[in-house]
Design a protein around this motif. Structure first.
Motif: not given
Length: 479
Positions: A435-447, A449-464
């Protein structure tokens, strides 16, 4: 004489010796005197210095006395100012205590107002749902009243006809009896009349049924769910061109004279509905019909409880919004924690989470059991029995209460829902957050600071990494 001379000489010699000693003593005395004079001179000088120092000390003492007096005066002023300050401090402390009491009262009033606002919001949502259902029921009542009017008109017509037939039969029967005709002829005549009555009634019922079916129009989307629930048999519907379209009966497995109100989408599937879309159900423990999106796949009716597909709807909402649900059932939405509670506690359900990434891949995770507790228990999540190919990112949240930006129930020192901009069963903080923010792909590239996307960690092993599309849906474990 000689003896006297010797004595005199001896005395003279002693006198000389004494004289010498006296000289020596005198010289010593002179030296001592000189030394004494020097000491006296030194003492005089020292005394003069002492006098000067004493005069200076006296002056300093006088200055000190004057300074002491000034200090005493200053001390008295300070004491007066201190007393005044103490009075002011006591007054300030009293004012501070009064302000704290006022602040506590204000906080109490604010909290009471917040609760009232939340209650009003909840009541507004309930009233809106009730109003919608009331409108729908009003339309249904109007239809039923119209049908009853039509039926009553038909019944009056039938009563008049039956009266006419009865009177005719009476007249014929009396005529037959009075004319003395044989019994067989009378019986045949009566039977023929009764056949005519039966044939008329059968034809009339058929005509009335056709007229009723032709009156049913699809005027808006709101009519479709009720037709899906209450429909059955052959019904003729009118399309915009006034052409009649025949909807056939459901398969044999659905031939039921009386249909129970569906509790979920699988009940609708058992009633013969196989086209995915919005329907109305009434889970056990609820008082009104609710709209849900049903997905019919693999001989099962799935009740969709959450979808993320385009980011149009914000999921950074409060407790009330998550309680009653929000969004568009055809797009992004959250069904509502209250509905989830009633749904998952009326029978055992399997939860399926379908997810799509931005590279065109699809994965899923299923949990054999999912239950949501009541609001009193903060809609706690109970989920077990993982299977699938997306990895298990939900069991970490087992036993956690639901958290929102205005109702923090997680185990982290911070508010995970506020930081990650969405409600969820946060732990400290999450392994999944759909239920996070609708981001695109690895949104940490957009700067971010919080992992606030739509995340299923074990799918990509990355919270960003934020997913492109997600659906959460339920089906009963048994028919």
């Amino acid at each position: 004489m000689e003896g006297g001379v010797r004595n005199i000489k001896g005395d003279a010699h002693k006198l000389k010796q004494n004289h010498r000693e006296m000289k020596k003593g005198l010289e010593k005395f002179k030296k001592k005197f000189e030394t004494t004079e020097r000491l006296a001179s030194s003492l005089k000088n020292a005394l003069s210095d002492l006098r000067s120092e004493w005069i200076q000390i006296k002056r300093e003492v006088q200055d000190s006395r004057s300074e002491s007096m000034q200090l005493k005066y200053g001390q008295n002023d300070i004491i007066s100012e201190a007393a005044s300050l103490n009075t002011r401090i006591e007054s300030t402390e009293q004012d501070s205590k009064t302000l704290k009491d006022t602040q506590n009262e204000l906080n109490t009033n604010i909290n009471a107002l917040k609760r009232k606002v939340e209650e009003i919001k909840g009541d507004n949502v309930i009233l809106k749902n009730s109003q919608s259902n009331t409108r729908y029921e009003h339309e249904e009542i109007k239809k039923k009243l119209a049908q009853m009017d039509s039926d009553s008109t038909a019944m009056l017509h039938d009563v008049r006809y039956l009266k006419e037939v009865t009177n005719k039969l009476k007249r014929q029967f009396l005529t037959i009896v009075e004319s003395g005709k044989n019994t067989s002829t009378s019986q045949i005549t009566i039977e023929n009349l009764l056949k005519k009555i039966g044939t008329y009634q059968f034809e009339k019922d058929s005509n009335d049924l056709n007229e009723q079916n032709e009156k049913i129009d699809i005027g808006s989307d709101d009519d479709v769910p009720m037709l899906n629930i209450l429909g059955g048999g052959k019904v003729r519907l009118r399309n915009p061109k006034n052409e009649h379209v025949e909807i056939k009966e459901p398969p044999e497995r659905n031939q039921q004279k009386t249909r129970a109100i569906p509790k979920d989408c699988h009940d609708l599937y058992k009633n013969g509905f196989e086209v995915s879309g919005v329907y109305r159900i009434m889970p056990k423990g609820t008082a009104m019909l609710d709209d849900v999106y049903c997905q019919y796949v693999n001989n099962t009716g799935w009740t969709v409880i959450q979808r993320r597909v385009d980011g149009v709807t914000s999921f950074n909402n409060g407790w009330i919004e998550y309680k009653y649900g929000f969004g568009n059932l055809y797009s992004d939405f959250w069904l509502g924690n209250e509905k989830l509670h009633h749904l998952t506690n009326q029978r055992d359900y399997t939860l399926r989470v379908d997810m799509w990434d931005w590279e065109g891949n699809q994965a899923y995770a299923e949990y054999h059991t999912m239950k949501i507790s009541s609001e009193k228990e903060k809609y706690t999540l109970n989920v077990t029995g993982y299977s699938g190919n997306a990895g298990d990112s939900l069991t970490f949240h087992e036993g956690m209460a639901f958290s929102t930006q205005d109702y923090d129930n997680d185990r982290h020192v911070k508010n995970c829902a506020a930081d990650n901009k969405g409600g969820w069963w946060f732990h400290s903080c999450f392994s999944s957050h759909l239920n996070g923010v609708y981001q695109k792909r690895w949104y940490s590239e957009n700067g971010r600071s919080f992992a606030d996307g739509i995340v299923w960690y074990t799918l990509k092993h990355d919270e960003f990494y934020s997913l492109k599309k997600v659906e959460m849906k339920l089906r009963p474990n048994s028919n």
